[in-house]
Design a protein around this motif. Sequence first.
Motif, PDB file in Angstrom:
ATOM      1  N   ALA A 224       0.855  -1.201   0.000  1.00 41.06           N
ATOM      2  CA  ALA A 224       0.000   0.000   0.000  1.00 41.06           C
ATOM      3  C   ALA A 224       0.888   1.247   0.000  1.00 41.06           C
ATOM      4  N   TYR A 225       1.926   1.215   0.799  1.00 43.23           N
ATOM      5  CA  TYR A 225       2.898   2.326   0.838  1.00 43.23           C
ATOM      6  C   TYR A 225       3.519   2.523  -0.550  1.00 43.23           C
ATOM      7  N   GLN A 226       3.867   1.433  -1.201  1.00 41.77           N
ATOM      8  CA  GLN A 226       4.510   1.510  -2.516  1.00 41.77           C
ATOM      9  C   GLN A 226       3.568   2.148  -3.544  1.00 41.77           C
ATOM     10  N   ILE A 227       2.295   1.750  -3.495  1.00 40.64           N
ATOM     11  CA  ILE A 227       1.333   2.329  -4.447  1.00 40.64           C
ATOM     12  C   ILE A 227       1.184   3.831  -4.182  1.00 40.64           C
ATOM     13  N   LEU A 228       1.078   4.192  -2.907  1.00 40.13           N
ATOM     14  CA  LEU A 228       0.890   5.604  -2.574  1.00 40.13           C
ATOM     15  C   LEU A 228       2.144   6.423  -2.877  1.00 40.13           C
ATOM     16  N   HIS A 229       3.305   5.807  -2.682  1.00 41.47           N
ATOM     17  CA  HIS A 229       4.562   6.532  -2.842  1.00 41.47           C
ATOM     18  C   HIS A 229       5.009   6.538  -4.307  1.00 41.47           C
ATOM     19  N   GLN A 230       5.203   5.324  -4.830  1.00 47.44           N
ATOM     20  CA  GLN A 230       5.706   5.212  -6.206  1.00 47.44           C
ATOM     21  C   GLN A 230       4.614   5.568  -7.222  1.00 47.44           C
ATOM     22  N   GLY A 231       3.389   5.125  -6.932  1.00 49.66           N
ATOM     23  CA  GLY A 231       2.303   5.321  -7.890  1.00 49.66           C
ATOM     24  C   GLY A 231       1.729   6.721  -7.855  1.00 49.66           C
ATOM     25  N   LEU A 232       1.415   7.207  -6.649  1.00 47.39           N
ATOM     26  CA  LEU A 232       0.749   8.500  -6.548  1.00 47.39           C
ATOM     27  C   LEU A 232       1.688   9.627  -6.138  1.00 47.39           C
ATOM     28  N   ASN A 440       0.527  -0.003 -14.102  1.00 44.29           N
ATOM     29  CA  ASN A 440       1.596   0.981 -13.894  1.00 44.29           C
ATOM     30  C   ASN A 440       2.925   0.343 -13.503  1.00 44.29           C
ATOM     31  N   GLY A 441       2.960  -0.977 -13.548  1.00 49.67           N
ATOM     32  CA  GLY A 441       4.227  -1.670 -13.298  1.00 49.67           C
ATOM     33  C   GLY A 441       4.682  -1.648 -11.858  1.00 49.67           C
ATOM     34  N   ILE A 442       3.717  -1.531 -10.935  1.00 52.12           N
ATOM     35  CA  ILE A 442       4.088  -1.548  -9.509  1.00 52.12           C
ATOM     36  C   ILE A 442       3.880  -2.968  -8.986  1.00 52.12           C
ATOM     37  N   SER A 443       4.931  -3.527  -8.425  1.00 51.01           N
ATOM     38  CA  SER A 443       4.871  -4.919  -7.985  1.00 51.01           C
ATOM     39  C   SER A 443       4.070  -5.040  -6.680  1.00 51.01           C
ATOM     40  N   VAL A 444       2.955  -5.777  -6.739  1.00 48.95           N
ATOM     41  CA  VAL A 444       2.116  -5.958  -5.547  1.00 48.95           C
ATOM     42  C   VAL A 444       1.810  -7.456  -5.350  1.00 48.95           C
ATOM     43  N   PRO A 445       2.836  -8.258  -5.087  1.00 45.85           N
ATOM     44  CA  PRO A 445       2.613  -9.713  -5.045  1.00 45.85           C
ATOM     45  C   PRO A 445       1.617 -10.162  -3.987  1.00 45.85           C
TER      46      PRO A 445
END
Length: 505
Positions: A224-232, A440-445
């Motif tokens: 969730a942090y990765q999506i918010l940080h890298q994605g948004l 968007n190429g964000i890894s969310v396994p």
Amino acid sequence: MKNFADIGVIGLGVMGKNLALNIVDNGYKVAAFDLDAEKVSAAEQQALNEVPAREQMLQGHDSMQGLLQSLSKPRLLLLSVPAGKPVDGVCQALIEAGIEADDIVIDTGNSLWTDTIAREQHYRGQFVFFSSAVSGGEVGARFGPSLMPSGDRAAWDHIAPIWQAIAAKVDSHSGQPLERSQPGEINTAGEPCTTYIGPAGSGHYVKMVHNGIEYADMQLICEAYQILHQGLGLAENEIAAVFERWNQGELNSYLMEISAEVLRQHDPLTGKPLVSMILDKAGQKGTGLWTAVSSLQMGCPAPTIAEAVYARAMSTQKGLRMQLSGQLAGPEIQVDDVTRSELIDGLEAALYCAKVSAYAQGFQLMAMTAKEQGWQLDFAAIARIWRAGCIIRAGFLQTITDAYHAAPALDNLLQDKHFADALSQQQPKWRKVVAVAVLNGISVPCISSALAYYDGFRTKVLPANLLQGQRDFFGAHTFERTDKPTGEKYHLNWSLPQRSLIKVG
Ligand code: 6PG
């Protein structure tokens, strides 16, 4: 002052020392031993400094013999030493020091459950080998952990009063933790976060799965942090604010709370957010891996737990990731304003659904292993003792307690009406989050494998029909038919010009 101590603590590292101090807080006299004499005197000193009236409540010893002689019988010995060989080393030393058949040795480390079963048999007749996994880290050990005891039932009767005293407590009406945080404080009210789990090995198995769930829970928050940080592109303090908001709702948990706190922390060296200065290589001590291995051995799907272990492994391949990040193509991150606002809201739902999925995996794994091992595990009680004290403590565990209370023989938490309805209602948001992350190429396994697990269970016909066809084609491995009784095996003569069906069993 009593002459004999109530319990001996062997191993005065952070966990052992804090458990000893916790026991002393609760009015029990502790005899302590560590190979490192400095640790012994430091523990004695800390007990005195914290509460001067405690004189002689924690007394150190410089030999195992001295320790044994200071204890009332049957002796209780709490072991807080690293899992593996050190446990057997201490057991051997206790035998040489004159431990007796009725004495009880309680292994509180994260030992492999099968080792615990073997030890219980191996030491039978020399002493009673008991185990009690501890969760809650150093603060938990000091002021109230969750404790998962297992082994000889009669031994538990001797241990129970101390365990119930030192365990974390939960308000029996609200299900909320009753915190204590000061040396000398005790808490006699509320339900203790400990219960007898079952025969030897079962407590360590339950703790192992607790840790597997812990791995999944942590990785889900990280994604969730990765999506918010890298994605948004949200900054650390903005993400902390999102997590703090989520922590007020269904995602309320200790792990969510500390994640926000970690994100808010500044690096003392650079003043930047600390998390931006922490190298992205995760460590692990093995309990998550054991859970994943056990799930594979049991044939019980626990993909989100396994993916959490793999995510840590992937993180350690930093060099290769740095190299391939410049070589492998992926999309430019593009999130429009509508998707952006949908995503933050959707992520809360996705995280909740994925969390339910991960817990369902862990609980089903415990259920299947319990069946195989002949353990009568009480899942409502297990969820109940995880409501406070342990690392995965969360309001959510009350809902799991209620689910197993209503249906103790539930095969899977996804069958519970509350969770089934919640996931059914929120799954569109979960899908959207996974889709946006993938596009968007964000890894969310973990978030995505949790969804695949959910979808797997709602699929009436999986492509395992084709898979069985493939197996039969190259290896004559046979298949069952949809129109014949379960257990009847068929093989098609694939290699013959005239392919015919043969009933083989
Ligand atoms: C707990 C923790 C504890 C420990 C883990 C860490 O319940 O208190 O799970 O047991 O922190 O072993 O495990 P990793 O080092 O594998 O993350």
